[in-house]
Design a protein around this motif. Sequence first.
Motif, PDB file in Angstrom:
ATOM      1  N   ARG B 276      -0.315  22.446 102.357  1.00  0.00           N
ATOM      2  CA  ARG B 276       0.096  22.586 100.957  1.00  0.00           C
ATOM      3  C   ARG B 276      -0.155  21.301 100.175  1.00  0.00           C
ATOM      4  O   ARG B 276      -0.583  21.342  99.024  1.00  0.00           O
ATOM      5  CB  ARG B 276       1.575  22.957 100.900  1.00  0.00           C
ATOM      6  CG  ARG B 276       2.042  23.169  99.501  1.00  0.00           C
ATOM      7  CD  ARG B 276       3.170  24.147  99.435  1.00  0.00           C
ATOM      8  NE  ARG B 276       3.775  24.114  98.123  1.00  0.00           N
ATOM      9  CZ  ARG B 276       4.965  24.613  97.859  1.00  0.00           C
ATOM     10  NH1 ARG B 276       5.662  25.183  98.800  1.00  0.00           N
ATOM     11  NH2 ARG B 276       5.435  24.546  96.652  1.00  0.00           N
ATOM     12  N   ASN B 277       0.075  20.166 100.832  1.00  0.00           N
ATOM     13  CA  ASN B 277      -0.207  18.897 100.171  1.00  0.00           C
ATOM     14  C   ASN B 277      -1.697  18.665 100.000  1.00  0.00           C
ATOM     15  O   ASN B 277      -2.136  18.080  99.028  1.00  0.00           O
ATOM     16  CB  ASN B 277       0.388  17.747 100.985  1.00  0.00           C
ATOM     17  CG  ASN B 277       1.885  17.655 100.812  1.00  0.00           C
ATOM     18  OD1 ASN B 277       2.363  17.185  99.802  1.00  0.00           O
ATOM     19  ND2 ASN B 277       2.633  18.146 101.789  1.00  0.00           N
ATOM     20  N   ALA B 278      -2.468  19.160 100.990  1.00  0.00           N
ATOM     21  CA  ALA B 278      -3.906  18.921 100.950  1.00  0.00           C
ATOM     22  C   ALA B 278      -4.594  19.843  99.947  1.00  0.00           C
ATOM     23  O   ALA B 278      -5.743  19.632  99.586  1.00  0.00           O
ATOM     24  CB  ALA B 278      -4.510  19.130 102.345  1.00  0.00           C
ATOM     25  N   LEU B 279      -3.892  20.869  99.498  1.00  0.00           N
ATOM     26  CA  LEU B 279      -4.515  21.866  98.623  1.00  0.00           C
ATOM     27  C   LEU B 279      -4.818  21.356  97.217  1.00  0.00           C
ATOM     28  O   LEU B 279      -5.717  21.868  96.563  1.00  0.00           O
ATOM     29  CB  LEU B 279      -3.615  23.088  98.504  1.00  0.00           C
ATOM     30  CG  LEU B 279      -4.027  24.297  99.336  1.00  0.00           C
ATOM     31  CD1 LEU B 279      -3.064  25.433  99.094  1.00  0.00           C
ATOM     32  CD2 LEU B 279      -5.430  24.748  99.015  1.00  0.00           C
ATOM     33  N   LEU B 280      -4.075  20.358  96.749  1.00  0.00           N
ATOM     34  CA  LEU B 280      -4.230  19.930  95.363  1.00  0.00           C
ATOM     35  C   LEU B 280      -5.681  19.624  94.963  1.00  0.00           C
ATOM     36  O   LEU B 280      -6.191  20.216  94.017  1.00  0.00           O
ATOM     37  CB  LEU B 280      -3.334  18.732  95.063  1.00  0.00           C
ATOM     38  CG  LEU B 280      -1.843  19.068  94.884  1.00  0.00           C
ATOM     39  CD1 LEU B 280      -1.051  17.796  94.673  1.00  0.00           C
ATOM     40  CD2 LEU B 280      -1.635  20.011  93.721  1.00  0.00           C
ATOM     41  N   PRO B 281      -6.372  18.710  95.677  1.00  0.00           N
ATOM     42  CA  PRO B 281      -7.759  18.457  95.285  1.00  0.00           C
ATOM     43  C   PRO B 281      -8.646  19.683  95.450  1.00  0.00           C
ATOM     44  O   PRO B 281      -9.605  19.857  94.703  1.00  0.00           O
ATOM     45  CB  PRO B 281      -8.207  17.323  96.210  1.00  0.00           C
ATOM     46  CG  PRO B 281      -7.170  17.199  97.244  1.00  0.00           C
ATOM     47  CD  PRO B 281      -5.924  17.811  96.745  1.00  0.00           C
ATOM     48  N   ASN B 340      -8.400  26.083  83.291  1.00  0.00           N
ATOM     49  CA  ASN B 340      -7.688  24.809  83.435  1.00  0.00           C
ATOM     50  C   ASN B 340      -6.186  24.994  83.378  1.00  0.00           C
ATOM     51  O   ASN B 340      -5.435  24.336  84.096  1.00  0.00           O
ATOM     52  CB  ASN B 340      -8.123  23.843  82.337  1.00  0.00           C
ATOM     53  CG  ASN B 340      -9.317  23.030  82.773  1.00  0.00           C
ATOM     54  OD1 ASN B 340      -9.398  22.642  83.931  1.00  0.00           O
ATOM     55  ND2 ASN B 340     -10.240  22.801  81.879  1.00  0.00           N
ATOM     56  N   LEU B 341      -5.777  25.903  82.524  1.00  0.00           N
ATOM     57  CA  LEU B 341      -4.354  26.202  82.397  1.00  0.00           C
ATOM     58  C   LEU B 341      -3.819  26.750  83.722  1.00  0.00           C
ATOM     59  O   LEU B 341      -2.769  26.343  84.215  1.00  0.00           O
ATOM     60  CB  LEU B 341      -4.162  27.229  81.281  1.00  0.00           C
ATOM     61  CG  LEU B 341      -2.758  27.401  80.761  1.00  0.00           C
ATOM     62  CD1 LEU B 341      -2.390  26.198  79.923  1.00  0.00           C
ATOM     63  CD2 LEU B 341      -2.667  28.666  79.921  1.00  0.00           C
ATOM     64  N   LEU B 346      -0.946  25.959  88.793  1.00  0.00           N
ATOM     65  CA  LEU B 346      -0.950  25.964  90.250  1.00  0.00           C
ATOM     66  C   LEU B 346      -0.515  24.610  90.807  1.00  0.00           C
ATOM     67  O   LEU B 346       0.238  24.543  91.776  1.00  0.00           O
ATOM     68  CB  LEU B 346      -2.358  26.265  90.751  1.00  0.00           C
ATOM     69  CG  LEU B 346      -2.627  27.698  91.181  1.00  0.00           C
ATOM     70  CD1 LEU B 346      -4.081  27.837  91.622  1.00  0.00           C
ATOM     71  CD2 LEU B 346      -1.721  28.075  92.340  1.00  0.00           C
ATOM     72  N   TYR B 347      -0.979  23.545  90.165  1.00  0.00           N
ATOM     73  CA  TYR B 347      -0.555  22.194  90.547  1.00  0.00           C
ATOM     74  C   TYR B 347       0.957  22.105  90.558  1.00  0.00           C
ATOM     75  O   TYR B 347       1.570  21.643  91.504  1.00  0.00           O
ATOM     76  CB  TYR B 347      -1.014  21.194  89.488  1.00  0.00           C
ATOM     77  CG  TYR B 347      -2.370  20.589  89.690  1.00  0.00           C
ATOM     78  CD1 TYR B 347      -3.118  20.875  90.815  1.00  0.00           C
ATOM     79  CD2 TYR B 347      -2.884  19.715  88.760  1.00  0.00           C
ATOM     80  CE1 TYR B 347      -4.362  20.320  90.972  1.00  0.00           C
ATOM     81  CE2 TYR B 347      -4.133  19.156  88.916  1.00  0.00           C
ATOM     82  CZ  TYR B 347      -4.861  19.457  90.022  1.00  0.00           C
ATOM     83  OH  TYR B 347      -6.079  18.894  90.177  1.00  0.00           O
ATOM     84  N   PRO B 352       6.079  19.780  93.342  1.00  0.00           N
ATOM     85  CA  PRO B 352       7.209  19.701  92.412  1.00  0.00           C
ATOM     86  C   PRO B 352       7.224  18.416  91.588  1.00  0.00           C
ATOM     87  O   PRO B 352       7.820  18.376  90.520  1.00  0.00           O
ATOM     88  CB  PRO B 352       8.427  19.754  93.330  1.00  0.00           C
ATOM     89  CG  PRO B 352       7.930  19.394  94.677  1.00  0.00           C
ATOM     90  CD  PRO B 352       6.516  19.862  94.731  1.00  0.00           C
ATOM     91  N   ARG B 353       6.548  17.364  92.062  1.00  0.00           N
ATOM     92  CA  ARG B 353       6.577  16.105  91.324  1.00  0.00           C
ATOM     93  C   ARG B 353       5.870  16.237  89.988  1.00  0.00           C
ATOM     94  O   ARG B 353       6.164  15.526  89.046  1.00  0.00           O
ATOM     95  CB  ARG B 353       5.895  14.999  92.145  1.00  0.00           C
ATOM     96  CG  ARG B 353       6.765  14.512  93.264  1.00  0.00           C
ATOM     97  CD  ARG B 353       5.993  13.641  94.216  1.00  0.00           C
ATOM     98  NE  ARG B 353       4.914  14.385  94.853  1.00  0.00           N
ATOM     99  CZ  ARG B 353       4.102  13.861  95.759  1.00  0.00           C
ATOM    100  NH1 ARG B 353       4.241  12.616  96.112  1.00  0.00           N
ATOM    101  NH2 ARG B 353       3.161  14.588  96.317  1.00  0.00           N
ATOM    102  N   ILE B 354       4.904  17.178  89.905  1.00  0.00           N
ATOM    103  CA  ILE B 354       4.130  17.326  88.672  1.00  0.00           C
ATOM    104  C   ILE B 354       4.958  18.010  87.584  1.00  0.00           C
ATOM    105  O   ILE B 354       4.767  17.765  86.415  1.00  0.00           O
ATOM    106  CB  ILE B 354       2.825  18.081  88.973  1.00  0.00           C
ATOM    107  CG1 ILE B 354       1.942  17.203  89.847  1.00  0.00           C
ATOM    108  CG2 ILE B 354       2.097  18.461  87.691  1.00  0.00           C
ATOM    109  CD1 ILE B 354       0.766  17.876  90.437  1.00  0.00           C
ATOM    110  N   ARG B 355       5.933  18.834  87.972  1.00  0.00           N
ATOM    111  CA  ARG B 355       6.727  19.571  86.989  1.00  0.00           C
ATOM    112  C   ARG B 355       7.506  18.638  86.067  1.00  0.00           C
ATOM    113  O   ARG B 355       7.853  18.990  84.956  1.00  0.00           O
ATOM    114  CB  ARG B 355       7.740  20.468  87.705  1.00  0.00           C
ATOM    115  CG  ARG B 355       7.071  21.656  88.362  1.00  0.00           C
ATOM    116  CD  ARG B 355       8.048  22.411  89.227  1.00  0.00           C
ATOM    117  NE  ARG B 355       7.370  22.881  90.414  1.00  0.00           N
ATOM    118  CZ  ARG B 355       7.989  23.370  91.471  1.00  0.00           C
ATOM    119  NH1 ARG B 355       9.305  23.436  91.498  1.00  0.00           N
ATOM    120  NH2 ARG B 355       7.312  23.782  92.508  1.00  0.00           N
TER     121      ARG B 355
END
Lengths: 342, 357
Positions: B276-281, B340-341, B346-347, B352-355
Motif C-alpha cells: 500500500r505504501n509502495a502504490l503511491l508512485p 488528476n482529480l 486515490l492518494y 492518510p498523511r495527504i488528507r
Amino acid sequence: MVDKRNGNSPLSEQPLLEVRDLRTYFFTRRGTVKAIDGVSFRVNCGEIRGVVGESGCGKSMTAMSILQLVDKPGKIVSGEILFKGEDLVKKSRREMSRLRGKQISVIFQEPRSSLNPVFKVGNQLREVLHIHEELKREQEQKKAVSQLREVGIPDPERRMDNYPHEMSGGMAQRVMIAMGMACAPDLLIADEPTTALDVTIQAQVLDLIRSLRDDHNMTVLLITHDMGVVAEMTDNVTVMYAGTTVEEASTEVLFAEPLHPYTQGLIASIPVMGEVKERLDVIPGTVPNLIDMPPGCRFAPRCRARIEFGLEKCMVEEPPMFEVKPNHFARCWLYEGGGDEA
Amino acid sequence: MAGYLARRLTLAVPVLLGILFVTFALARLLPGDPCRSALGERATEQICEAFNERYGLNESIPEQFRIYLRDVLSGDLGESIKFGRPVTELMVERLPVTVELTFFAMLFAVLIGIPMGLVSAYYHNSSVDVLTMITANIGVSMPVFWLGLMLSYLFGVAFRDTVLWLPPSGRLSAGISIEPFYAAWGMSVNPDALTLPGFIANINTLNALLVQDWNGLGDALRHMILPAMALGTIPMSIIARMTRSSLLEVLGLNYVRTARAKGVRETKVVLKHAFRNALLPVVTIIGLSLGSLLSGAVLTETVFGLSGVGRILYDSITGRDYTVVQGFTLIIAVIFVFINLVVDTLYAYLDPRIRLE
C-alpha cells in the motif's frame, strides 16, 4: 524471597536466552563484513540485560540475529541462539514468525518510522493479537485498548483511531511498547528505545519498561550506547566492541571495577556532574573496519593498557574471554593469569 | 476526506477556465487568415467579410472569448469545416473508441505490470527478477506500431484458422451489431448529440453488457485484445519497473521491519504492509499514462483500423480543421484534469498523511 534479577542465579537454572559464539557476516562485493564475530552471553529469566557499545559494534545486529531478521546479504554463519533451550537458528521461517511478537518481541529506536504510516495505530496493535491469539473482534478491540491504557496513553479509545503521524515520538514509542507487550512475551528486546526521544520522555519510557518488567516478570534485553541508561536500568551488562563481546559483569561490578581497557575508557568518558574538566576523556582512534580486522585483539590499536604494560601478544593473537572473578568476564590478555578461560 | 475532495474540486474550476482560455488563444494565434485558410487563397474581400461576419470574427477579441465561453458552456463546440458536422457529434462517435481502447490497455498494463513488479521485488536479485525485468525493458523499448503490426501478423495471419486467431482490425466483425442500450431500454435519445447515453452506447463492450448481448460482447472484446496489448505494453513495463523499485525501497523501511518483528508472515508483509505504501508512485504513473494514452493512441488506432481521437486529431491538424482540433484539445484537457482529480483522491485514500494538507 529470592531475587531473580541479580543475575547470580545458580548454574543449574536454564537461562531464558543463551547466545553462543554467534557470527553474522555480510557478503558484499567489497568483502565480507563481519558484523558479529563471536558474541556470547546469557540472559536469565526476569533480568534486564544491557548490551552496550559504540555505534556499529553489532548491538542491533545481535538483536536482529536473535529474531532471525537479518536482511540479505547478511547471514548467520555459525553459532547458536538458545531460547528456552531451543536453537532459533535452526527454526523454520514459519516457526520463527509464530515466535516473533508472541514470545520474543522488540521495540526499535525510531518509534514514528517504525509504525506503518497508512494504518491506524489501533489496527496495527490489533494485528499482533490477531496473528497470535484467537480472539473475537470485540475482545481484540478491548484488549488493544487496555494495552494502550497500560502503557500510559491517555484516552486510549480515541487514540486507537489515530494514525502514527498524529502522535508524538513518545506516544508512538508507547504504542510500540504496547504492541511488544500485547501477547505478554517472555523476552522483550529494546533496541535503543529512547535514543530518538527527548530527555524527559526518555525517562518516562524507561520507567515504563521497568515497571512493565516488574509487573509481568518479563525479561528485557536492553540495547543502548548510553552508559547512563545502563547504570540506571540494567542488572547485568554485556559490553560489545567491533562485533565481539569484550566484558560481561553485573552492572554494579562493572561500574565499580571495569576490567577491559575499552570498558574503562567508556566509563571514563561519562561526564560527572560537578566535576570540572578541561576536556572530556575520549578513547583515541576509531572502531576498526569490519572488513579487515586486525589479526589480534580488535581493541589493541586503541589500547593504552597494551602500551603501559608492554603486551606484545595483543597484536598477534585474539584473546579469549577470561573469567577474572566469578561471573565477571573480560576478553583481554591482561587477565591471562588472573582467571580461568571461559 | 469529503473536505479534501471538495477542495480539490474547487481547485479544478480555475484550471478548467485556464484550459478554455488557452484553447481559445491557440486558435487565434495560429498563423494565417481564418477566412483564406477556410475558403482558399482566392476568396474575395466581400466573401471574407461575410465569412467573418458569419463566424463572429469581426468582433473584438474579448467579445469573441465571451461568445466562445457562452457556446462551450452550452455544449456547442462549433462545426467541423471538413466534415460539415458539429464537433460534438464527432466526439460522441470517436471518443468512446479511444476511451474503450485506453481502458483495456490500462487494464492489461495494471493486471500484468503490478504482479510482475511484485514478484520481481519479492524474489529480488533472483533469476525470476532478472527475467521479469528483461521482459519489462524489452516492452518499454518496443515501438508501438511495430509491436502492433507483429501482433496482428501473429494472431491475425499466422494463427488463422486456429483457436488462437484474433481479429487484426476493426471494432466488430461484419454482420454483428449491438443494439444501443437506450433503444433496448425504451429511452428516446438523439444519437448525434453529445449526451451520456449516446456516449455510453458507443462503448461497444459496455453497451453489450448493458443489453446483455453476450455474443456481441465476446466479439467486441476479441477485437480489443490486440490493440489493448499493443497500446498497454509500454505502460505495463513502466508500471512493473516502478512497482518493483518502489516496493524494494519500502521493504527496507523501519515499519516493514516492525511488521516482521510482530510475526507477520513474509507474503503478508509484502502484500499488506509494504504494497500500500509502495502504490503511491505507481498510481502517479498510471494516471500519467492514462492521459497520454487518451491523446496519443494515433499509431495503435491506425495499425488496428480504429477511428478514435488520435486518428481524427491527426487528420484535423493536417487538414487545418481548427474547430475540431480546438474541441478535441479541450475535451482531452478536461479528461486530464478529471484523471488528476481521481489520482489525487486515490492518494488521499492510500496515505492518510495527504488528507491533512
